[in-house]
Enzyme design. Structure first.
Site, short mmCIF file in Angstrom:
data_model
loop_
_atom_site.label_atom_id
_atom_site.label_comp_id
_atom_site.label_asym_id
_atom_site.label_seq_id
_atom_site.Cartn_x
_atom_site.Cartn_y
_atom_site.Cartn_z
N ASP A 1 0.78 -1.25 0.00
CA ASP A 1 0.00 0.00 0.00
C ASP A 1 0.82 1.30 0.00
O ASP A 1 1.79 1.42 0.75
CB ASP A 1 -0.85 0.10 1.28
CG ASP A 1 -1.58 -1.17 1.61
OD1 ASP A 1 -1.50 -2.13 0.86
OD2 ASP A 1 -2.24 -1.17 2.66
N GLU B 1 -10.52 -2.34 4.19
CA GLU B 1 -9.20 -1.82 4.56
C GLU B 1 -9.02 -0.41 3.97
O GLU B 1 -9.75 0.00 3.09
CB GLU B 1 -8.09 -2.71 3.99
CG GLU B 1 -8.20 -4.16 4.39
CD GLU B 1 -7.06 -5.02 3.86
OE1 GLU B 1 -6.49 -5.78 4.64
OE2 GLU B 1 -6.73 -4.95 2.66
C1 FRU Z 1 -3.89 -3.65 2.70
C2 FRU Z 1 -3.26 -4.06 4.02
C3 FRU Z 1 -3.61 -3.06 5.09
C4 FRU Z 1 -2.49 -3.21 6.05
C5 FRU Z 1 -1.32 -3.45 5.14
C6 FRU Z 1 -0.26 -4.33 5.73
O1 FRU Z 1 -3.23 -4.09 1.57
O2 FRU Z 1 -3.68 -5.35 4.35
O3 FRU Z 1 -4.89 -3.25 5.65
O4 FRU Z 1 -2.30 -2.08 6.86
O5 FRU Z 1 -1.84 -4.04 3.97
O6 FRU Z 1 0.88 -4.35 4.92
#
Ligand code: FRU
Length: 604
Positions: free
Chosen positions: A145, A315
C-alpha cells in the site's frame, strides 16, 4: 581457560570480519566486531525459503528483530542490513531458523553462512526487465500500500508499505520517496521502522497547521497501525518535513478490543478537530472518531454494516469532499473503502461510497429503490489500497494505488523489487444517467509532460480487416495512445496490443452493451498464478457509441482511462518482448476513428 559450552560451538568459514557460531540445529550466532567500519551486512536470501528470525543484539542488548528468508541451498540475492549506527559496538545476529535439521553439520551447510558479507555499498542498479519506466517502484524489496501521502512546499511525499529485507511481504516499514513532478521519484531511507509495538502498517499523514498535537506548528503528523498480536493506532511526528519521524512515547493513541487498522485522518478548521476513519476489517465497516490533539480520541459512529460489497475485509479508507459536476451539483463526500478479496474481478478492489459526512459519521447515497449502489473506482485487477494526498495544491484530490492484487502479488515475475504504484490520478465527481454520482479518475496533469513527439492518424475507417499502428520501437513500446472512436453502428471495436512472440492484450468495446473489456489471457507470462489470466470489464457510462480512450503502456502495465476518466482499468501484463503493434478492428459495421495519436513516452 575454556568456558564450557564455548568449546562445543562450531565455527564455520565466513567472510572477513564475520564470525559464525552454530549453536544447534536451528540457532546460529553471526558476530561482527566493534572494530567493523563497513556500512552493511549483506544477508543472502533464498526466495522460496521460510523466514528466519534475526534477533539483532548490540553490545548484548536486543535492538530489533527482523525476518529474512536466509538462503539454504542457493543464494537468489542479497539484502542490506544497515549497521552504520552501531559503529564501535559489538553486533551479534542471534538467528533462529525454521529449518528442520537432522544435526548441526547439516545446518552448517546452509548457503547463507559462507555468503553473508560486509560491505560499504549495496548495488541498486536495476536488474529487472519488467521494472516500469515511469511508475514509482521501490529501489529494492517488496512494496504494497501507498501510505501517508502529503504535499508540502512543492514536494509530493509518498510513503509505502515496504519490506527492505526481501521481495515478499514482511517487516512492514514505511519506505519513503519524494517527487516535485509526480513522475521522477527520489528514494529516501525508511521513515518509520518496526518497534516494540509491532510492525508499521498503513496509515496517513497531515500537516498540523495549528500545532494542536504539541509537536510544533506545521509538524507533519503520521498515524499508522502498530501491528503485532493486536492492531492498535499509533502517532509519530516529523519536524523536518517528513524526512524523519519521532514516535510518540504514549503510543498506542487508539487501542480497541478488536482488529482495526489503516487510520486516515484530516483536520477540520471549522470545528478545530481531527477527524479519523479507521477500518474495522472483519466487521466490514468503517469507524469514525474525532480528537482535539491526535492523542485522545472519541468514537463518533460507524458506517457500512451490510452495505456495498461485503465479501472481503474492509481496509485502507479515505474520506474527502468534492464538487459534483464541476460544482453545478453542489458537493458530496467520498468514502474510499478498499476491499480484499471480493473485488469485481476477484481478489483486491476499490469500492467507494458517495454521500454525506456530518462531522460524526457517513451516510451513503441511495438509488431510486432506496438501496446503496455498489461502486468501483477501477475496473482492472491491479489497483488497490488507493488513498489520496493531503494538502495537495489547488484543491486537487490526487490519488495513487498499489498496482497489484493480493491474489498473486508475491508471485509476479520480478524479484529485485516487487510491485509498482499506479499513475497518480485526479478524482472528480459526475452524475451518470442513472442519477447516481460516480467518481471519475484521470492521470494527473503532470503526466502530460512525458509525451514525446506524436504520430497522428486522423479520420480513418476500420472494419474486420483492421488497421495497424507501430508502437515506438526506440523506447521498447512505452507510450500513451489516445483514441477517439465513433462506433455507433458497430457490434464491437477491438483494440489489440501485440508483439512478434504472438502475445496480445485485447480491449473490446461493445457500444450496445456499453462496456469495455480487457483480456490479458494471452498477454505474455501468465502462468505464475491461476488468478492472473483474466478478462476485466468496465461500464462505459453511457457513451452512445462514442468512445475516447487514453491508454498508458509501461513495461508491465496497461492503464486505460475512458470517456474522460468515467471508467479506469488498471491491469498488469508481462509480455516476453515489448508490444510493438496496436491494431484497431471493428465488427458489425465499420468504425470511424476520428483521431489516433501515439506519444512515445520519453524517460529521463
Ligand atoms: C492492505 C493491508 C492493510 C495493512 C497493510 C499491511 O493491503 O492489508 O490493511 O495495513 O496491507 O501491509
Amino acid at each position: 581457560m575454556v568456558i564450557a559450552g564455548a568449546a562445543m560451538t562450531c565455527h564455520a568459514s565466513a567472510a572477513d570480519g564475520i564470525t559464525v557460531d552454530h549453536l544447534g540445529v536451528n540457532n546460529t550466532l553471526v558476530r561482527v566486531g566493534a572494530d567493523n567500519a563497513a556500512r552493511y551486512i549483506l544477508l543472502p536470501v533464498q526466495e522460496a525459503n521460510d523466514d528466519a528470525t534475526v534477533n539483532v543484539l548490540v553490545d548484548g542488548k536486543l535492538d530489533r528483530v527482523i525476518y529474512v528468508r536466509l538462503a539454504k541451498s542457493k543464494v537468489d540475492y542479497k539484502v542490506p542490513f544497515d549497521i552504520s549506527s552501531y559503529k564501535g559496538h559489538d553486533v551479534v545476529l542471534n538467528i533462529v531458523s525454521s529449518q528442520n535439521r537432522a544435526n548441526v553439520r547439516e545446518a552448517k551447510d546452509d548457503a547463507c553462512w559462507s555468503a553473508i558479507s560486509l560491505s560499504d555499498t549495496f548495488d541498486t542498479t536495476n536488474t529487472e526487465k519488467y521494472r516500469p519506466a515511469y511508475h514509482h517502484t521501490p529501489l529494492y524489496g517488496w512494496m504494497n500500500d501507498p501510505n501517508g501521502m502529503f504535499y508540502k512546499d512543492g514536494v509530493w511525499h509518498l510513503y509505502y508499505q515496504w519490506n527492505p529485507y526481501g521481495s515478499k511481504w514482511q517487516n512492514m516499514t514505511w519506505g519513503h520517496s519524494t517527487s516535485t513532478d509526480l513522475v521522477n521519484w527520489e528514494h529516501h531511507p525508511a521513515a518509520i521502522e518496526p518497534d516494540g509495538l509491532g510492525s508499521i502498517f498503513s496509515g496517513s499523514c497531515a500537516i498540523d497547521h495549528t500545532g494542536s498535537a504539541g509537536f510544533g506548528k506545521d509538524a507533519v503528523l503520521a498515524m499508522y497501525t502498530s501491528a503485532a498480536t493486536s492492531q492498535v493506532q499509533s502517532l509519530a511526528a516529523s519536524r523536518d518535513n517528513g524526512m524523519t519521524f519521532e514516535v510518540y512515547p504514549g503510543n498506542p493513541v487508539l487501542p480497541l478490543e478488536s482488529e482495526a487498522r489503516d487510520p486516515n485522518m484530516f483536520y477540520d478548521k471549522e470545528d478545530g478537530l481531527w477527524h479519523l476513519v479507521l477500518a474495522h476489517p472483519l466487521e466490514h465497516e468503517m469507524l469514525f472518531f474525532t480528537s482535539p490533539d491526535m492523542k485522545t480520541w472519541t468514537s463518533t459512529g460507524s458506517f457500512g454494516k451490510g452495505l456495498g460489497a461485503q465479501g472481503g475485509v474492509w481496509e485502507c479508507p479515505d474520506l474527502f469532499e468534492l464538487p459534483v459536476d464541476g460544482g453545478k451539483g453542489g458537493s458530496k463526500w467520498v468514502l474510499l473503502c478498499n476491499i480484499n478479496p471480493d473485488g469485481p474481478f476477484g481478489g483486491s478492489g476499490i469500492q467507494y461510497f458517495t454521500g454525506d459526512y456530518d462531522g460524526k459519521t457517513f451516510t451513503a447515497d441511495t438509488g431510486a429503490d432506496g438501496k446503496v449502489v455498489t461502486k468501483w473506482l477501477d475496473f482492472g485487477k491491479d489497483n488497490y489500497a488507493v488513498v489520496s494526498w493531503s494538502d495537495a495544491p489547488d484543491a486537487r484530490r490526487t490519488l495513487i494505488g498499489w498496482m497489484s492484487n493480493w491474489q498473486y502479488a508475491a508471485e509476479v515475475p520480478t524479484r529485485q523489487y516487487r510491485s509498482a504504484n499506479t499513475l497518480p490520478r485526479e478524482v472528480s465527481l459526475f452524475t451518470a444517467d442513472d442519477g447516481q454520482v460516480y467518481a471519475a479518475t484521470v492521470p494527473s496533469p503532470e503526466i502530460d509532460a512525458l509525451r514525446g513527439k506524436p504520430t497522428v492518424r486522423r479520420s480513418f475507417s476500420v472494419g474486420a480487416k483492421g488497421s495497424e499502428v507501430a508502437l515506438p520501437a526506440a523506447n521498447g513500446g512505452i507510450c500513451e495512445i489516445t483514441l477517439d472512436i465513433d462506433a455507433r453502428r458497430c457490434d464491437t471495436v477491438e483494440l489489440t496490443l501485440s508483439n512478434p512472440a504472438g502475445e496480445k492484450a485485447v480491449m473490446t468495446y461493445d457500444p450496445k452493451a456499453q462496456t469495455c473489456s480487457f483480456d490479458r489471457r494471452e498477454s505474455g507470462i501468465t502462468e505464475f498464478s491461476v488468478d492472473f489470466p483474466a478478462v476485466t470489464t468496465a461500464p462505459t457510462f453511457g457513451s452512445n457509441g462514442y468512445l475516447t480512450l487514453r491508454i498508458f503502456i509501461d513495461r508491465s502495465s496497461v492503464e486505460i482511462f475512458g470517456n474522460d476518466g468515467r471508467f479506469a482499468m488498471t491491469n498488469l501484463v508481462f509480455p516476453t518482448e515489448p508490444y510493438n503493434t496496436f491494431t484497431v478492428k471493428a465488427t458489425g459495421a465499420k468504425a470511424k476513428v476520428n483521431k489516433l495519436t501515439v506519444y512515445p513516452i520519453s524517460i529521463k
